[in-house]
Design an enzyme around this catalytic site. Sequence first.
Site, PDB file in Angstrom:
ATOM      1  N   LYS A  33       0.842  -1.201   0.000  1.00 24.15           N
ATOM      2  CA  LYS A  33       0.000   0.000   0.000  1.00 24.15           C
ATOM      3  C   LYS A  33       0.878   1.253   0.000  1.00 24.15           C
ATOM      4  O   LYS A  33       2.086   1.176   0.246  1.00 24.15           O
ATOM      5  CB  LYS A  33      -0.911  -0.017   1.231  1.00 24.15           C
ATOM      6  CG  LYS A  33      -0.166   0.005   2.564  1.00 24.15           C
ATOM      7  CD  LYS A  33      -1.088  -0.341   3.736  1.00 24.15           C
ATOM      8  CE  LYS A  33      -0.323  -0.372   5.041  1.00 24.15           C
ATOM      9  NZ  LYS A  33      -1.112  -0.956   6.139  1.00 24.15           N
ATOM     10  N   ARG A  70     -10.659  -0.654  14.559  1.00 23.08           N
ATOM     11  CA  ARG A  70     -10.353   0.110  13.358  1.00 23.08           C
ATOM     12  C   ARG A  70     -11.238  -0.415  12.217  1.00 23.08           C
ATOM     13  O   ARG A  70     -12.299   0.114  11.963  1.00 23.08           O
ATOM     14  CB  ARG A  70      -8.850  -0.034  13.055  1.00 23.08           C
ATOM     15  CG  ARG A  70      -8.350   0.833  11.964  1.00 23.08           C
ATOM     16  CD  ARG A  70      -6.859   0.664  11.742  1.00 23.08           C
ATOM     17  NE  ARG A  70      -6.522  -0.628  11.143  1.00 23.08           N
ATOM     18  CZ  ARG A  70      -5.375  -0.905  10.553  1.00 23.08           C
ATOM     19  NH1 ARG A  70      -4.422   0.000  10.504  1.00 23.08           N
ATOM     20  NH2 ARG A  70      -5.145  -2.086  10.029  1.00 23.08           N
ATOM     21  N   MET A  92      12.246  25.164   2.799  1.00 26.33           N
ATOM     22  CA  MET A  92      11.333  24.434   1.933  1.00 26.33           C
ATOM     23  C   MET A  92      12.042  23.336   1.129  1.00 26.33           C
ATOM     24  O   MET A  92      11.636  22.179   1.149  1.00 26.33           O
ATOM     25  CB  MET A  92      10.660  25.428   0.979  1.00 26.33           C
ATOM     26  CG  MET A  92       9.797  24.782  -0.061  1.00 26.33           C
ATOM     27  SD  MET A  92       8.150  24.460   0.559  1.00 26.33           S
ATOM     28  CE  MET A  92       7.437  23.660  -0.869  1.00 26.33           C
ATOM     29  N   TYR A 105      16.215  30.522   7.809  1.00 24.80           N
ATOM     30  CA  TYR A 105      15.037  31.235   8.294  1.00 24.80           C
ATOM     31  C   TYR A 105      15.113  31.448   9.805  1.00 24.80           C
ATOM     32  O   TYR A 105      15.578  30.573  10.544  1.00 24.80           O
ATOM     33  CB  TYR A 105      13.772  30.431   7.986  1.00 24.80           C
ATOM     34  CG  TYR A 105      13.373  30.442   6.535  1.00 24.80           C
ATOM     35  CD1 TYR A 105      13.103  31.641   5.876  1.00 24.80           C
ATOM     36  CD2 TYR A 105      13.250  29.257   5.832  1.00 24.80           C
ATOM     37  CE1 TYR A 105      12.729  31.649   4.538  1.00 24.80           C
ATOM     38  CE2 TYR A 105      12.866  29.246   4.498  1.00 24.80           C
ATOM     39  CZ  TYR A 105      12.609  30.453   3.859  1.00 24.80           C
ATOM     40  OH  TYR A 105      12.237  30.450   2.548  1.00 24.80           O
TER      41      TYR A 105
END
Length: 350
Positions: free
Chosen positions: A34, A128, A295, A242
């Site tokens: 998955k 779940r 970023m 930053y």
Amino acid sequence: MTAPARLTVDLNALARNFHTLSAISGSPAHPVVKADGYGLGAGRCAGRLMKEGARTFFVARVSEGVLLRAALGPEPTIYILDGCPGDSIPDLRAANLRPVINQPAQQAAWLASGGGACAVQIDTGMNRLGFRPEDAPEPFEGVELVMSHLACADDPAEPMNRRQRDAYAGVCDRYPGAIRSFANSSGCFLGPDFAFDAVRPGISLYGGGPEGRPDPRIAPVATLTADILQVRDVPVGESVGYSRGFIATRPTRVATCATGYADGLLRSYSRGPGSVSGQVWLNGALLPLLGRVSMDVIAVDITDTDAALGDAVELFGPNRMLDDAANAAGTISYELLTSILPRVPRVYIG
Ligand SMILES: *Cc1c(COP(=O)(O)O)cnc(C)c1O
């Protein structure tokens, strides 16, 4: 052109882990691929695992199953952990996928649409997905596999493991002939009582240790590397990045490396102002990040090294174990691997 940040996937190591997990548990492994094979590429990983003998795979979503069917061809069995939610049944059937039936509504929809091969999930305590043991459906035509999922298998001392196992075994008796599948990666290490007929490893195929830390029996599979884009000398008193996240207290040589949030470099890799954390590996040393993750780039202290422009740092891989990198960032291997966006090329070896 070589991408400045890349994820190298060692398919030979993946194959070794597949065989290791079968050997340790004593049961065949049905790989969980998955989330695009935990970020490593479901098609390529499952394709290699088929060559190693895997014939049954699990994904979470129907959409993942459709892509996996296209990649693997008609032969393997593909189960959908979500089951057959909403209006998904035509897509399931078109791609010959099998739902993991989790609740009465799914059972009714599947049977009303003609039924056929499927699995049933029993919820033995995770609360779940799946039927509670006392609500397990009467055996019905098409049930080929009965499964449950452990909540705490990464903690072998947790008594809930045994309680879940015993509850599961009790329900299985009602489905003679169905394949019994219980253990995830961590469950493979809990002993023969937990193995049943087939195990369903995910993270440990991809290099994560069963207890959230490196395990010598599991080989590293994924290596995330980032090139040094620029090297600069920062004088005492100047800051880096930053919010002045790092302030030089000695003449500091800084490498700006091509990796950031989109490459799975979580903000939590960086610590608060002034503090540093040893996070990346280069030429035999673990080097601290300076200041914050930007970023798309990070700053690394290379003052005491001979690192140069064009060298590559390793975020995780054979020299910086995935679980160690995850723990240092306050997270787990699953999140690190599945946070790497498609812009990072997956480079396959083996
Ligand atoms: C994700 C998942 C697995 C695999 O779990 P790992 O901890 O990655 O080995 C197995 N079974 C089910 C039901 C799952 O959701």
